[in-house]
Design an enzyme around this catalytic site. Structure first.
Site, PDB file in Angstrom:
ATOM      1  N   CYS A  23      50.546  48.774  36.387  1.00  0.00           N
ATOM      2  CA  CYS A  23      51.282  47.786  35.618  1.00  0.00           C
ATOM      3  C   CYS A  23      50.685  46.588  35.777  1.00  0.00           C
ATOM      4  O   CYS A  23      50.538  45.691  34.824  1.00  0.00           O
ATOM      5  CB  CYS A  23      52.807  47.759  35.903  1.00  0.00           C
ATOM      6  N   ASP A  24      50.515  46.273  37.155  1.00  0.00           N
ATOM      7  CA  ASP A  24      50.043  44.821  37.527  1.00  0.00           C
ATOM      8  C   ASP A  24      48.591  44.573  38.081  1.00  0.00           C
ATOM      9  O   ASP A  24      48.207  43.366  38.120  1.00  0.00           O
ATOM     10  CB  ASP A  24      51.111  44.351  38.517  1.00  0.00           C
ATOM     11  N   CYS A  38      53.597  48.592  41.505  1.00  0.00           N
ATOM     12  CA  CYS A  38      52.927  49.495  40.348  1.00  0.00           C
ATOM     13  C   CYS A  38      51.616  48.862  39.972  1.00  0.00           C
ATOM     14  O   CYS A  38      51.345  47.843  39.498  1.00  0.00           O
ATOM     15  CB  CYS A  38      53.669  49.359  39.085  1.00  0.00           C
TER      16      CYS A  38
END
Ligand code: NAP
Length: 307
Positions: A136-137, A133
């Protein structure tokens, strides 16, 4: 009864939340369960430009609007996991981490999870440079080097997102062309992003974090190493079909839940929608599938179609 519903929906993504709006407005008592936060794949989608009416909205913002809308007409129970479902007579028994429920009909909209490459190093270095993701990261990789693996729309969106936040990103794809939407391919071609075609990732290595990947050329079989700080894997989705299997629903050859044109499964009280049944897998089609399914529950609870 408090825990007795006309329609129970499992999965509060686009399909499930739309079913909540339409089912509730059609006069049914609807409950939507989700083991996490409502929103499904929207929660990890950085940008949405093709949900009609929204030219540019973040996935989490669209999810929040959908949740607020669904809550007007149905009960949305977040962070409750459905562990077991069973069809019994004229109802469905639903066992959750927070008690038992019954419903006249069930809509499975449990979606899908990210597929894994299944190569050495992937599991060991997950969260240590291996990610599924970018939204997200991605932030942790600003001004560092990463690869995105895959050639579909998700790989294209993830790599464009990473490029946009100053990550030094390259795409690695096992074929000689991308199969992403052409608008996304055009956006990629406008950047200087390197694309390594005909390369398969066969290993991910690093002491404490990802340091390099081993690539195999699909033409020659030659192996090369590429130094990288991160590996974002965007190679498609695996349907969350555990509950469908518990119910013994008929599946397609591709491992998807088989449905009729109104999204009814092989059990007449169970419907399925969204990534669990495949198709074009868009937020808007998932919402439409949930809508059609919920309205087709009406005859099962002795109500007339509203048309
Ligand atoms: P996808 O379209 O299934 O693409 C998966 C990609 O990963 C393919 O290029 C595939 O390669 C590659 N791949 C699969 N297994 C692999 C492996 N073991 N090793 C290396 N590469 C592998 O998946 P997706 O991109 O996640 O998209 C899923 C669906 O959502 C699609 O229907 C897509 O159109 C839709 N979607 C739409 C949008 C949008 O904004 N419109 C955004 C995201 C997703 P091959 O090409 O060789 O098979």
């Amino acid at each position: 009864m408090e825990n007795d519903f006309d329609l129970a929906v499992i999965g509060a993504g686009c399909a499930g939340l739309a079913a909540g709006v339409y089912g509730g407005r059609a006069g049914m008592k609807v409950c939507i369960f989700d083991k996490g936060k409502a929103g499904g794949q929207l929660l990890i989608t950085h940008k949405i430009e093709n949900y009609i009416g929204f030219t540019d909205i973040s996935g989490p913002d669209l999810a929040a609007k959908m949740l607020e809308h669904a809550q007007q007409y149905s009960q949305v129970k977040e962070f409750i996991e459905v562990e077991h479902v069973r069809a019994e007579g004229d109802h469905i028994l639903i066992k959750t981490t927070e008690g038992e429920y019954t419903a006249a009909a069930l809509l499975l909209s449990t979606g899908a999870d990210h597929k894994h490459l299944g190569v050495p190093g992937e599991e060991e270095l997950a969260g240590k440079g291996v990610s599924y993701c970018a939204t997200c990261d991605g932030f942790f990789f600003r001004n560092r080097k990463v690869i995105v693996v895959g050639g579909g729309s998700t790989a294209a969106i993830e790599s464009l997102y990473l490029k946009g936040i100053d990550v030094d990103v390259s795409l690695v794809h096992r074929r000689d062309r991308l199969r992403a939407e052409s608008a996304l391919i055009e956006d990629i071609n406008k950047t200087d992003m390197p694309i390594h075609f005909n390369k398969r990732v066969i290993g991910i290595q690093g002491e404490k974090r990802v340091e390099k990947v081993i690539l195999e050329c699909t033409d020659t079989g030659d192996h090369t190493e590429m130094a990288t700080d991160g590996v974002f894997i965007a190679i498609g989705l695996q349907p969350n079909d555990m509950l469908a299997k518990q119910l013994g629903l008929e599946m397609t050859e591709d491992g998807l839940v088989k449905v009729d044109p109104v999204f009814r499964t092989s059990n007449p009280r169970v419907f399925a929608s969204g990534d669990l049944i495949g198709g074009v897998r868009q937020a808007i089609t998932a919402a439409a599938e949930g809508t059609i399914a919920s309205l087709n529950v009406l005859p099962l609870v002795g109500k007339q179609y509203p048309w």
